[in-house]
Scaffold this motif. Structure first.
Motif, mmCIF file in Angstrom:
data_model
loop_
_atom_site.group_PDB
_atom_site.id
_atom_site.type_symbol
_atom_site.label_atom_id
_atom_site.label_comp_id
_atom_site.label_asym_id
_atom_site.label_seq_id
_atom_site.Cartn_x
_atom_site.Cartn_y
_atom_site.Cartn_z
ATOM 1 N N ASP A 149 12.933 -45.685 6.050
ATOM 2 C CA ASP A 149 13.691 -46.268 4.883
ATOM 3 C C ASP A 149 14.189 -45.580 3.639
ATOM 4 N N ALA A 150 13.371 -44.422 3.484
ATOM 5 C CA ALA A 150 13.585 -43.547 2.482
ATOM 6 C C ALA A 150 14.641 -42.429 3.131
ATOM 7 N N GLY A 151 15.058 -42.595 4.275
ATOM 8 C CA GLY A 151 15.969 -41.507 4.711
ATOM 9 C C GLY A 151 15.422 -40.213 5.316
ATOM 10 N N LYS A 152 14.082 -40.238 5.791
ATOM 11 C CA LYS A 152 13.539 -39.069 6.287
ATOM 12 C C LYS A 152 13.470 -39.330 7.751
ATOM 13 N N HIS A 153 13.723 -38.292 8.493
ATOM 14 C CA HIS A 153 13.486 -38.176 9.984
ATOM 15 C C HIS A 153 11.807 -38.271 10.177
ATOM 16 N N VAL A 154 11.382 -38.852 11.315
ATOM 17 C CA VAL A 154 10.107 -39.284 11.580
ATOM 18 C C VAL A 154 9.633 -38.658 13.049
ATOM 19 N N LEU A 155 8.429 -37.785 12.767
ATOM 20 C CA LEU A 155 7.895 -37.757 14.296
ATOM 21 C C LEU A 155 6.428 -38.162 14.057
ATOM 22 N N CYS A 156 6.137 -39.209 14.884
ATOM 23 C CA CYS A 156 5.072 -39.897 14.804
ATOM 24 C C CYS A 156 4.249 -39.796 16.009
#
Length: 401
Positions: free
Chosen positions: A98-105
């Motif tokens: 939601d903050a516009g960051k790519h995510v690796l989880c």
């Protein structure tokens, strides 16, 4: 000499086992692979100020934060790498997207289907702004597993008939091994099922290109109380006199039906004495077979049923040639790779996808699909191993994959 590649600012939440593995990958990938973006290890987040500061210095991070929300809010962080227990994945990943960051989880994507569905919805929202999300099923990046996928995709095995998949460990086989967060359902979601069976479910579906459509499962908890670990007790050591409940499964086993009509047998346990990290996959098709064991991870065994019967047999392939997946970037042929290299390959694939404006694989939708298999195993086990179907991916989720 100045590096004029665009920077990719990385922030990581969590610095234990997975955090260390991911940190090494972020450090190493740009030194062995010619990446289109320059990863910058901006900030590491953890709750304990002294511990996270020491970890940041040891692992190579520029800054540290004691609140993951502060890390997500940093303007110099472009990607958030989530290496925390499963009960925090959804909150952190959704906030980052939601903050516009790519995510690796890290896997499994979440502790429940409902959480995973919310994460997929957040990924869909973010995708409209060019933001991507991927889940860390790292064993996909073992060169021998990637070669196995290529052989199946080329039709070398023909029609898939059988899959046998095992993940065997022994780190809690001792009934006096202490409690950890991995034995707490509130934090881990499940035990051997989510922690390690998730890997072989993904591996089987990745290699075969098919999905699991239904299961008949069995779960067991052999040791229902364990010592509570003291602060100095390492993983796998012995705890104190106080005891607490184990609220997850110790072992999981299930039969499966594949979408192409084949059948599978899956087993995961942390009670197999002598097996430290035995991940085994065998696939039998109408034209041949392949077999893999992670405890000999540079080898793939392949049987071609079209060979002359007089000389037919399993072929031992040492997957270290320049022509092999990820080959040519490391050592001379025959000089084997290890566990940590798959994390480096994960970074390479992720950075290249981001630079190309593509969705990295596996997507959150893929992670949700694995979660639904795990949920079906739990539903089946709760109903005396009755057959449980696995819902088909929604068209939108399939497209995101």
């Amino acid at each position: 000499m100045a590096d004029d590649r665009p920077a990719l600012g990385v922030g990581m939440v969590g610095y234990a086992f997975m955090g260390a593995a991911h940190s090494q990958a972020w450090r190493t990938a740009p030194r062995f692979f010619d990446l289109p973006l320059r990863p910058r290890m901006v900030a590491l987040a953890g709750r304990d100020p002294d511990a996270v500061r020491a970890a940041g210095e040891r692992l190579g991070w520029e800054h540290t934060e004691t609140d993951w929300r502060a890390l997500v809010g940093r303007d110099d962080v472009d990607l958030v790498d989530v290496c925390t227990p499963g009960d925090t994945h959804a909150e952190i990943a959704i906030a980052a997207l939601d903050a516009g960051k790519h995510v690796l989880c890290e896997k499994p994507l979440a502790n429940s289907v409902e959480e995973a569905e919310r994460m997929v919805e957040a990924a869909r929202r973010a995708a409209s702004s060019g933001v991507t999300a991927t889940v860390g099923f790292t064993y996909r990046r073992v060169p021998a597993i990637r070669l196995a996928r290529e052989l199946v995709a080329e039709g070398r095995l023909g029609e898939i008939r059988h899959v046998r998949a095992q993940y065997l460990q022994d780190w809690i086989a001792d009934p006096e091994a202490p409690l950890s967060w991995r034995l707490d359902r509130e934090r881990a979601g499940s035990g051997a099922l989510g922690d390690i069976a998730a890997h072989v479910v993904d591996m089987a579906q990745f290699v075969t290109g098919e999905r699991i459509t239904g299961v008949s499962g069995l779960l067991e908890t052999f040791v229902r109380e364990r010592p509570v670990a003291v602060a100095s007790t390492a993983l796998g050591g012995r705890g104190g006199e106080e005891r607490g409940p184990v609220t997850v499964d110790d072992a999981a086993a299930f039969l499966a039906r594949l979408s192409g009509g084949g059948m599978g047998v899956f087993e995961a346990t942390r009670f197999a004495w002598g097996r430290k990290n035995a991940i085994r996959l065998e696939v039998n098709g109408s034209k041949g077979s392949l077999a893999f064991d992670f405890e000999d991870m540079n080898l793939l065994h392949f049987y071609d049923a079209t060979d002359d019967p007089r000389t037919a047999g399993f072929r031992r392939i040492v997957v270290t040639e320049p022509e092999h997946p990820y080959g040519g970037h490391w050592w001379p042929a025959g000089h084997g790779l290890g566990y940590e290299h798959a994390f480096t390959h994960q970074v390479v694939d992720l950075v290249e996808a981001l630079a190309a404006g593509e969705q990295p694989a596996p997507s959150f939708a893929d992670g949700l699909a694995i979660q639904r298999v795990l949920d079906a195993v739990e539903r089946s086990a709760a109903a005396a191993s009755a057959w449980a179907s696995v819902p088909e991916p929604e068209p939108a989720a399939a497209a995101q994959s």
